[in-house]
Design a protein around this motif. Sequence first.
Motif, PDB file in Angstrom:
ATOM      1  N   ILE A 174       0.853  -1.194   0.000  1.00 43.12           N
ATOM      2  CA  ILE A 174       0.000   0.000   0.000  1.00 43.12           C
ATOM      3  C   ILE A 174       0.881   1.234   0.000  1.00 43.12           C
ATOM      4  CG2 ILE A 174      -1.875   1.162   1.228  1.00 43.12           C
ATOM      5  CD1 ILE A 174      -2.197  -1.540   2.781  1.00 43.12           C
ATOM      6  N   LYS A 175       0.461   2.248  -0.739  1.00 38.96           N
ATOM      7  CA  LYS A 175       1.190   3.511  -0.773  1.00 38.96           C
ATOM      8  C   LYS A 175       0.429   4.555   0.032  1.00 38.96           C
ATOM      9  CE  LYS A 175       3.225   2.632  -5.327  1.00 38.96           C
ATOM     10  NZ  LYS A 175       3.357   3.114  -6.739  1.00 38.96           N
ATOM     11  N   GLY A 176       1.175   5.277   0.872  1.00 37.16           N
ATOM     12  CA  GLY A 176       0.546   6.290   1.706  1.00 37.16           C
ATOM     13  C   GLY A 176       1.302   7.608   1.671  1.00 37.16           C
ATOM     14  N   VAL A 177       0.637   8.649   2.156  1.00 39.08           N
ATOM     15  CA  VAL A 177       1.221   9.989   2.203  1.00 39.08           C
ATOM     16  C   VAL A 177       1.312  10.436   3.659  1.00 39.08           C
ATOM     17  CG1 VAL A 177       0.989  12.398   1.479  1.00 39.08           C
ATOM     18  CG2 VAL A 177       0.258  10.551  -0.052  1.00 39.08           C
ATOM     19  N   VAL A 178       2.480  10.912   4.069  1.00 42.43           N
ATOM     20  CA  VAL A 178       2.680  11.394   5.432  1.00 42.43           C
ATOM     21  C   VAL A 178       1.747  12.573   5.688  1.00 42.43           C
ATOM     22  CG1 VAL A 178       4.327  12.474   7.015  1.00 42.43           C
ATOM     23  CG2 VAL A 178       5.079  10.629   5.490  1.00 42.43           C
ATOM     24  N   GLY A 179       1.060  12.542   6.820  1.00 49.67           N
ATOM     25  CA  GLY A 179       0.156  13.625   7.185  1.00 49.67           C
ATOM     26  C   GLY A 179      -1.255  13.454   6.679  1.00 49.67           C
ATOM     27  N   GLN A 180      -1.512  12.425   5.881  1.00 43.18           N
ATOM     28  CA  GLN A 180      -2.846  12.162   5.365  1.00 43.18           C
ATOM     29  C   GLN A 180      -3.332  10.793   5.837  1.00 43.18           C
ATOM     30  OE1 GLN A 180      -3.166  12.668   1.110  1.00 43.18           O
ATOM     31  NE2 GLN A 180      -2.067  14.618   1.106  1.00 43.18           N
ATOM     32  N   LEU A 181      -4.601  10.719   6.212  1.00 39.67           N
ATOM     33  CA  LEU A 181      -5.163   9.456   6.683  1.00 39.67           C
ATOM     34  C   LEU A 181      -5.275   8.473   5.527  1.00 39.67           C
ATOM     35  CD1 LEU A 181      -6.488   7.779   8.946  1.00 39.67           C
ATOM     36  CD2 LEU A 181      -8.683   8.779   8.263  1.00 39.67           C
ATOM     37  N   LEU A 182      -4.632   7.331   5.679  1.00 43.77           N
ATOM     38  CA  LEU A 182      -4.706   6.259   4.684  1.00 43.77           C
ATOM     39  C   LEU A 182      -5.853   5.334   5.062  1.00 43.77           C
ATOM     40  CD1 LEU A 182      -3.440   4.507   2.348  1.00 43.77           C
ATOM     41  CD2 LEU A 182      -2.093   3.384   4.143  1.00 43.77           C
ATOM     42  N   THR A 183      -6.755   5.096   4.125  1.00 43.04           N
ATOM     43  CA  THR A 183      -7.885   4.195   4.358  1.00 43.04           C
ATOM     44  C   THR A 183      -7.927   3.168   3.247  1.00 43.04           C
ATOM     45  OG1 THR A 183      -9.156   5.935   5.475  1.00 43.04           O
ATOM     46  CG2 THR A 183     -10.369   4.016   4.686  1.00 43.04           C
ATOM     47  N   VAL A 184      -7.822   1.894   3.611  1.00 41.97           N
ATOM     48  CA  VAL A 184      -7.827   0.804   2.644  1.00 41.97           C
ATOM     49  C   VAL A 184      -8.978  -0.149   2.976  1.00 41.97           C
ATOM     50  CG1 VAL A 184      -6.521  -1.094   1.619  1.00 41.97           C
ATOM     51  CG2 VAL A 184      -5.315   0.955   2.416  1.00 41.97           C
ATOM     52  N   PRO A 185      -9.994  -0.237   2.127  1.00 40.66           N
ATOM     53  CA  PRO A 185     -11.100  -1.155   2.386  1.00 40.66           C
ATOM     54  C   PRO A 185     -10.624  -2.609   2.435  1.00 40.66           C
ATOM     55  CG  PRO A 185     -11.654   0.415   0.651  1.00 40.66           C
ATOM     56  CD  PRO A 185     -10.174   0.532   0.876  1.00 40.66           C
ATOM     57  N   VAL A 186     -11.077  -3.319   3.430  1.00 36.70           N
ATOM     58  CA  VAL A 186     -10.787  -4.754   3.559  1.00 36.70           C
ATOM     59  C   VAL A 186     -12.102  -5.438   3.917  1.00 36.70           C
ATOM     60  CG1 VAL A 186      -9.442  -6.539   4.711  1.00 36.70           C
ATOM     61  CG2 VAL A 186      -8.450  -4.262   4.383  1.00 36.70           C
ATOM     62  N   GLY A 187     -12.731  -6.027   2.918  1.00 37.15           N
ATOM     63  CA  GLY A 187     -14.036  -6.621   3.151  1.00 37.15           C
ATOM     64  C   GLY A 187     -15.036  -5.540   3.531  1.00 37.15           C
ATOM     65  N   ALA A 188     -15.750  -5.778   4.635  1.00 34.63           N
ATOM     66  CA  ALA A 188     -16.735  -4.802   5.102  1.00 34.63           C
ATOM     67  C   ALA A 188     -16.115  -3.758   6.021  1.00 34.63           C
ATOM     68  CB  ALA A 188     -17.868  -5.520   5.831  1.00 34.63           C
ATOM     69  N   SER A 189     -14.820  -3.918   6.319  1.00 34.65           N
ATOM     70  CA  SER A 189     -14.135  -2.999   7.219  1.00 34.65           C
ATOM     71  C   SER A 189     -13.023  -2.267   6.460  1.00 34.65           C
ATOM     72  CB  SER A 189     -13.562  -3.772   8.411  1.00 34.65           C
ATOM     73  OG  SER A 189     -13.047  -2.887   9.381  1.00 34.65           O
ATOM     74  N   ALA A 190     -12.052  -1.716   7.206  1.00 35.25           N
ATOM     75  CA  ALA A 190     -10.973  -0.982   6.548  1.00 35.25           C
ATOM     76  C   ALA A 190      -9.751  -0.892   7.437  1.00 35.25           C
ATOM     77  CB  ALA A 190     -11.436   0.421   6.155  1.00 35.25           C
ATOM     78  N   LEU A 191      -8.603  -0.785   6.798  1.00 33.13           N
ATOM     79  CA  LEU A 191      -7.346  -0.482   7.486  1.00 33.13           C
ATOM     80  C   LEU A 191      -7.155   1.026   7.439  1.00 33.13           C
ATOM     81  CD1 LEU A 191      -3.869  -2.135   7.077  1.00 33.13           C
ATOM     82  CD2 LEU A 191      -4.111   0.316   6.693  1.00 33.13           C
ATOM     83  N   GLN A 192      -6.791   1.613   8.564  1.00 35.72           N
ATOM     84  CA  GLN A 192      -6.546   3.054   8.618  1.00 35.72           C
ATOM     85  C   GLN A 192      -5.204   3.340   9.285  1.00 35.72           C
ATOM     86  OE1 GLN A 192     -10.188   4.701  10.490  1.00 35.72           O
ATOM     87  NE2 GLN A 192     -10.641   5.558   8.476  1.00 35.72           N
ATOM     88  N   LEU A 193      -4.442   4.238   8.669  1.00 33.92           N
ATOM     89  CA  LEU A 193      -3.128   4.589   9.196  1.00 33.92           C
ATOM     90  C   LEU A 193      -2.867   6.071   8.964  1.00 33.92           C
ATOM     91  CD1 LEU A 193      -0.335   3.770  10.371  1.00 33.92           C
ATOM     92  CD2 LEU A 193       0.384   3.251   8.031  1.00 33.92           C
ATOM     93  N   LEU A 194      -2.444   6.754  10.030  1.00 31.09           N
ATOM     94  CA  LEU A 194      -2.072   8.164   9.927  1.00 31.09           C
ATOM     95  C   LEU A 194      -0.692   8.338  10.539  1.00 31.09           C
ATOM     96  CD1 LEU A 194      -2.612  11.111   9.255  1.00 31.09           C
ATOM     97  CD2 LEU A 194      -3.811  11.337  11.449  1.00 31.09           C
ATOM     98  N   ILE A 195       0.257   8.750   9.715  1.00 34.68           N
ATOM     99  CA  ILE A 195       1.631   8.981  10.157  1.00 34.68           C
ATOM    100  C   ILE A 195       1.961  10.461  10.029  1.00 34.68           C
ATOM    101  CG2 ILE A 195       4.068   8.513   9.660  1.00 34.68           C
ATOM    102  CD1 ILE A 195       3.302   5.747   8.753  1.00 34.68           C
ATOM    103  N   GLN A 196       2.513  11.028  11.091  1.00 34.96           N
ATOM    104  CA  GLN A 196       2.944  12.422  11.093  1.00 34.96           C
ATOM    105  C   GLN A 196       4.476  12.449  11.206  1.00 34.96           C
ATOM    106  OE1 GLN A 196       0.561  14.682  10.825  1.00 34.96           O
ATOM    107  NE2 GLN A 196      -1.293  13.853  11.762  1.00 34.96           N
ATOM    108  N   SER A 197       5.099  13.338  10.458  1.00 35.94           N
ATOM    109  CA  SER A 197       6.553  13.460  10.549  1.00 35.94           C
ATOM    110  C   SER A 197       7.015  14.798   9.987  1.00 35.94           C
ATOM    111  CB  SER A 197       7.239  12.320   9.796  1.00 35.94           C
ATOM    112  OG  SER A 197       8.659  12.458   9.883  1.00 35.94           O
ATOM    113  N   GLN A 198       8.066  15.354  10.602  1.00 33.33           N
ATOM    114  CA  GLN A 198       8.676  16.591  10.125  1.00 33.33           C
ATOM    115  C   GLN A 198      10.080  16.342   9.587  1.00 33.33           C
ATOM    116  OE1 GLN A 198       6.965  19.455  10.047  1.00 33.33           O
ATOM    117  NE2 GLN A 198       5.192  18.441  10.963  1.00 33.33           N
ATOM    118  N   THR A 199      10.507  15.088   9.543  1.00 33.49           N
ATOM    119  CA  THR A 199      11.865  14.768   9.103  1.00 33.49           C
ATOM    120  C   THR A 199      11.845  13.871   7.870  1.00 33.49           C
ATOM    121  OG1 THR A 199      12.027  12.798  10.528  1.00 33.49           O
ATOM    122  CG2 THR A 199      12.712  14.907  11.478  1.00 33.49           C
ATOM    123  N   ASP A 200      12.956  13.856   7.152  1.00 30.37           N
ATOM    124  CA  ASP A 200      13.101  12.968   5.997  1.00 30.37           C
ATOM    125  C   ASP A 200      13.573  11.611   6.518  1.00 30.37           C
ATOM    126  OD1 ASP A 200      13.712  11.597   3.711  1.00 30.37           O
ATOM    127  OD2 ASP A 200      14.839  13.224   2.771  1.00 30.37           O
TER     128      ASP A 200
END
Length: 206
Positions: free
Chosen positions: A91-117
Amino acid sequence: RVVRNLNLDVGVSSDYDRWYQRLMNPVKQKVSYEKEGVGYSINGHSFLISKFEVPEVLVDHSFELKFVAKDRYTLTLLNTDVPGFADQSVIKGVVGQLLTVPVGASALQLLIQSQTDNTDLASIYLSKKSLLRSVQNLNDNLFISENGKQTGILSLVYQGADRNYLVQTLDEIMRVYLEKNVLSRTEETQSTLVFLEKQLPKLRSQ
């Protein structure tokens, strides 16, 4: 409550945890568990996992997190045999944006915050542990005893290798305990007042 309050059900580890890495390339890494999320820092790199939720089918499964650019990352499910997730193992995600991936009737959610490379970081491994397993891990390393007989003074010992983690967890355990103790005393006081209010008319009539 302690597990939920400190996000102790989120597992974070890295290649730096391997014994040969610690021997050949000793580095100081830190994992912090807070109400705001789980923080990870090492050698000037850092990020915060503000949200990590997975459907039941992905509980206790490991994901590999890699930062491919300052504001981009990939998340790879290490077990590709999970039903309904075979086509989305990377899965590809963007730092600072909520990632939502549907999985069946539910979903995976991930939010990563960072100020560094963080592109120079080695692989990071994430997992969402079951609440039962998280509570069991907490109980297995926590020892509570009373100092003396009927003193009401408790002694808490929490075993582990990470000092920061131990301090944060013990502080939260004590905070939740004191909060419940105050609530319990308040309820007892309220019950006593209700009882007295019922008894006062009887006493006055005597």
